[in-house]
Write a protein that holds these residues in place. Sequence first.
Motif, PDB file in Angstrom:
ATOM      1  N   LEU A 419       0.956  -1.307  -0.038  1.00  0.00           N
ATOM      2  CA  LEU A 419      -0.119  -0.493   0.020  1.00  0.00           C
ATOM      3  C   LEU A 419       1.307   1.184  -0.228  1.00  0.00           C
ATOM      4  O   LEU A 419       0.307   2.134  -0.662  1.00  0.00           O
ATOM      5  N   GLU A 424      -2.065   2.030  -3.099  1.00  0.00           N
ATOM      6  CA  GLU A 424      -3.890   1.726  -3.067  1.00  0.00           C
ATOM      7  C   GLU A 424      -3.905   0.178  -3.494  1.00  0.00           C
ATOM      8  O   GLU A 424      -2.657  -0.289  -3.770  1.00  0.00           O
ATOM      9  N   TYR A 425      -5.228  -0.637  -2.810  1.00  0.00           N
ATOM     10  CA  TYR A 425      -4.993  -1.571  -3.240  1.00  0.00           C
ATOM     11  C   TYR A 425      -5.422  -2.015  -5.091  1.00  0.00           C
ATOM     12  O   TYR A 425      -6.180  -0.895  -5.177  1.00  0.00           O
ATOM     13  N   THR A 427      -8.026  -3.170  -7.688  1.00  0.00           N
ATOM     14  CA  THR A 427      -8.844  -2.336  -7.533  1.00  0.00           C
ATOM     15  C   THR A 427      -9.646  -4.238  -8.164  1.00  0.00           C
ATOM     16  O   THR A 427     -10.838  -4.553  -7.161  1.00  0.00           O
ATOM     17  N   ARG A 430      -9.806  -5.741  -4.896  1.00  0.00           N
ATOM     18  CA  ARG A 430      -9.316  -4.439  -3.204  1.00  0.00           C
ATOM     19  C   ARG A 430     -10.541  -5.137  -1.726  1.00  0.00           C
ATOM     20  O   ARG A 430     -11.195  -5.648  -1.059  1.00  0.00           O
ATOM     21  N   GLU A 586     -13.464   6.913  -6.278  1.00  0.00           N
ATOM     22  CA  GLU A 586     -11.739   6.764  -6.312  1.00  0.00           C
ATOM     23  C   GLU A 586     -10.948   7.326  -4.680  1.00  0.00           C
ATOM     24  O   GLU A 586     -10.247   6.702  -3.944  1.00  0.00           O
ATOM     25  N   GLU A 587     -10.809   8.161  -4.547  1.00  0.00           N
ATOM     26  CA  GLU A 587     -10.134   9.062  -4.006  1.00  0.00           C
ATOM     27  C   GLU A 587     -10.446   7.978  -2.386  1.00  0.00           C
ATOM     28  O   GLU A 587     -10.068   8.035  -1.256  1.00  0.00           O
ATOM     29  N   LYS A 590      -9.280   4.915  -1.964  1.00  0.00           N
ATOM     30  CA  LYS A 590      -7.991   5.423  -1.805  1.00  0.00           C
ATOM     31  C   LYS A 590      -7.586   5.216  -0.361  1.00  0.00           C
ATOM     32  O   LYS A 590      -6.871   4.363   0.343  1.00  0.00           O
ATOM     33  N   ASP A 593      -8.986   2.541   1.994  1.00  0.00           N
ATOM     34  CA  ASP A 593      -7.397   1.323   2.110  1.00  0.00           C
ATOM     35  C   ASP A 593      -6.687   1.627   3.013  1.00  0.00           C
ATOM     36  O   ASP A 593      -6.243   0.391   3.115  1.00  0.00           O
ATOM     37  N   ASN A 594      -6.379   2.661   3.081  1.00  0.00           N
ATOM     38  CA  ASN A 594      -5.142   3.212   4.111  1.00  0.00           C
ATOM     39  C   ASN A 594      -5.626   3.011   5.665  1.00  0.00           C
ATOM     40  O   ASN A 594      -5.132   2.647   6.524  1.00  0.00           O
ATOM     41  N   ASN A 640      -3.554  12.084  -2.202  1.00  0.00           N
ATOM     42  CA  ASN A 640      -2.284  11.258  -1.874  1.00  0.00           C
ATOM     43  C   ASN A 640      -1.719  12.013  -1.207  1.00  0.00           C
ATOM     44  O   ASN A 640      -0.860  11.753   0.397  1.00  0.00           O
TER      45      ASN A 640
END
Length: 1001
Positions: A419, A424-425, A427, A430, A586-587, A590, A593-594, A640
Amino acid sequence: MQSTDLGNKESGKIWHRKPSPGTRDGIIVNIIHNTSDYHPKVLRFLNVAFDGSGDCLIAGDHQGNIYVFDLHGNRFNLVQRTAQACTALAFNLHRKSEFLVALADYSVKCFDTVTKELVSWMRGHESSVFSISVHASGRYAITTSSDTAQLWDLDTFQRKRKLNIRQSVGIQKVFFLPLSNTILSCFKDNSIFAWECDTLFCKYQLPAPPESSSILYKVFAVTRDGRILAAGGKSNHLHLWCLEATQLFRIIQMPTKVRAIRHLEFLPDSFDAGSNQVLGVLSQDGIMRFINIQTCKLLFEIGSLDEGISTSVISPHGRYIASVMENGSLNIYSVQALTQELNKPPPPLVKVIEDLPKNKLSSSGLKMMVASGRVQRPAKSRESKIQTRILKQDLTSNFENKENELSGGLNKKRLQILLKGYGEYPTKYRMFIWRSLLQLPENHTAFSSLIDKGTHVAFLNLQKKYPIKSRKLLRVLQRTLSALAHWSAIFSDTPYLPLLAFPFVKLFQNNQLICFEVVATLIINWCQHWFEYFPNPPINILSTIENILAFHDKELLQHFIDHDITSQLYAWPLLETVFSEVLTREEWLKLFDNVFSNHPSFLLMTVVAYNICSRAPLLNCTLKDDFEYFFHHRNNLDINVVIREVYHLMETTPANIHPDSMLNVFVALTKGQYPIFNQYPKFIVDYQTQERERIRNDELDYLRERQTVEDMHAEVDQQRIKDEAWYQKQELLRKAEETRREMLLQEEEKMLQQRQRLAAVRRELKIKELHLQDAARRRFLKLQQDQREMELRRLDDEIERKVQMRDQEIASTAKDLEMRQLELESQKRLYEKNLTRNQEVIAKEIQEDADAYRRKVDLEEHMFHKLIETDQTQSRKTQKIIEENLAKAEQACLNTDWKIQTLHRQKCNDLQRNEGYQEVANLLRKNRRKEIEVLNAMLEEEAKKCKEAEEKEFHLRWQKKASALSDESRKWFLKQEMSAALEHAENPFNKVFHLWDCCIP
């Protein structure tokens, strides 16, 4: 592999020890059905079908025994004995306990698995039903046979529509597209049509396949999203159609050992959003091969040449495969075991190279000798101490690695490294990674029990507060929130719960179990201490965020304080919506994911980082409305940068204000049952619940009272309407009675006019008949005269011929006499004396002979003329008698026909009058019933109404008597007419000539 024999048992366990399917064959259990009668035999299963949940299936054998197998509860039950083979099954109706079965007698029946009773019996097919397709709502079904397809309404079990085809074109299959309102009909001439279910309007028709790969389609399968149609037949080619573009986009060639395709079935997946990629292909050799339609690779296969598969069905959630084998048994396969090798996560992209210790301990130094007395250890040295320290470090790292190991073979540390490297992972993986990170238990039974409780009262009117365009998304959100409220009472009063759960509902809308468990895991771990100050926002959490912001950006916090902006405005909107309002899809993915890969404090740090990264526009804001708008709408911010700032804050924040100290580490949901959630002030929730219940009871009382008043008003209005309707009906009945009387008078006048017209027609027919008889008589007389003239001419010719013959005879006689005279003259001299005497005698004799001949001829002519006259007289008499009898017979036929027609019309009029009388009598009976109801309420008018009823009864009896007298008079008249006709028919002369037999009916 376990094997279960049903025998003569009606219920029992499917398996007796926990199944452990192997990765080679994936069989959970093999089910057979052997009878233990005097002559034991194997009962072959024919069809199988899954229910909507995918945990129960239904199977029927060739003797009509239908079993339900509960794979989750490990139970089977015999639910019906139909005594005839079943040809098709369906178990996904909207009433979960009902199923449809098509039988060998061409009928379709609906049974209930709980009560084991017949619900409905649907008939209409004239050949065997081989397919039953149920609509996604479970309220409609299509049954298909070779000659017709019929659409049924499963609420009323009535046939709505019927598809008829020409005999030369048969039906292959007619079925609903999943999750849509479209019907697909496939015929034996390769034509495929799509129809709208409600209007049966033809939406489109697929074009013919190319001639280079043209095959006769036999089997079909459609993906769950209804976009791709797979079709196959007696070939190893497989056609894939795009139904949106209505074109053939791919042709897949199966291995050469496949010569024909017998069955097709897509394998569902929880994370492909309905666009199924794996297709099961059952070929003629009894082996079902599963291929990826995108990569065209063979993934796995079930069945073998020795144990071939007859047909297969895959559960809706894609966990089980039920196959009917060619030997009549039933195999249940585990898809997870079959795809275990395929679902392994990809190898990590980042590899870590660790340094070796400087002094590597030799293998001889690590060996230990075990003796019978004491344990010998190697001598202590510096090297051994170093080695022992390194070994301890390795043990610690092994323990940490064991904690970081996740389900599915993943490692949390490696995922975090991946990561940080990519942000990100992937898609594609995910959802799989999230499920592994959150360690979801997938408690189907516990979740089903929460769902079965129905919609919670707190979310019945959810659509009014949150008007979502997609009804499916709204329904899933309502079910998820209701399940959370049933899980813990506080969630029914949490106002921001829909905002918190909505992004996860939208992401996991096709798998509600995963959606619920993700939200529940989020609440337990990342929403710690949120409900301690309920119903207020979590002051302790917001204070922690404010302390962190004060440490890292005092200027921004001071700006907030100067403009009276609290943490409830710059932090709480981000938390209660989990950043779904300020980030794009998408944001947001992401970011989470974190979030899911780190400690629960990561989410709080994200709030601080978002404010710090947005400090420039926030410092320019001075109005409270601007701040509110900023934290409720998307902003021009790089996610990011925010994530990097979060990691920086996690590392640089002091321990005394770091949220790690107040938040516990991640705890997964327990398997089997969900944990109890009571981290909230129970007395407040109970008080609110009691107050809400009291308000609800008061409201219900008020509604009941208002409903009672409205019912009373409605009853009064209804009674008034009934009274008005009764008076109107009385008026209508009176008018109808007058109308009927006028109609009767008109009918009588019409009948008189018709009788007059009939009499005139009868007179005209009589005159025409007389004219025709006169003309026939004249023609007959003329014919007789012509015949007589011809006979006279013939007689004249005969007489002339006879006269000529006589003249010829006379001439010849005269010549003979002349010759005789000459002879006598030649002998005159010899016999003069005797001749003179003899000549006188002879002359006298000749004269007498001539007179006698003449008299004879005259007598013969007189007798002949007399015979002719007698014959003509007799012929004239006979002809006259025949003509008179014929005229009488025709007249009798006409009279009888007229009488029959008149009698028929009278009967029709009588029937019409009787119908009118019956209608009036029915109306009178209805009126009497209504009068009785009104009389109960109006006692003061009882005497008047009774008298009126008696008068109507008397009038009705009088009418019936009049009708009876009319019937008797008509019967007497008809008897008289028939007796007269019979007497007329018994004429002796007519019996001689047998003419009445063909005239009188």
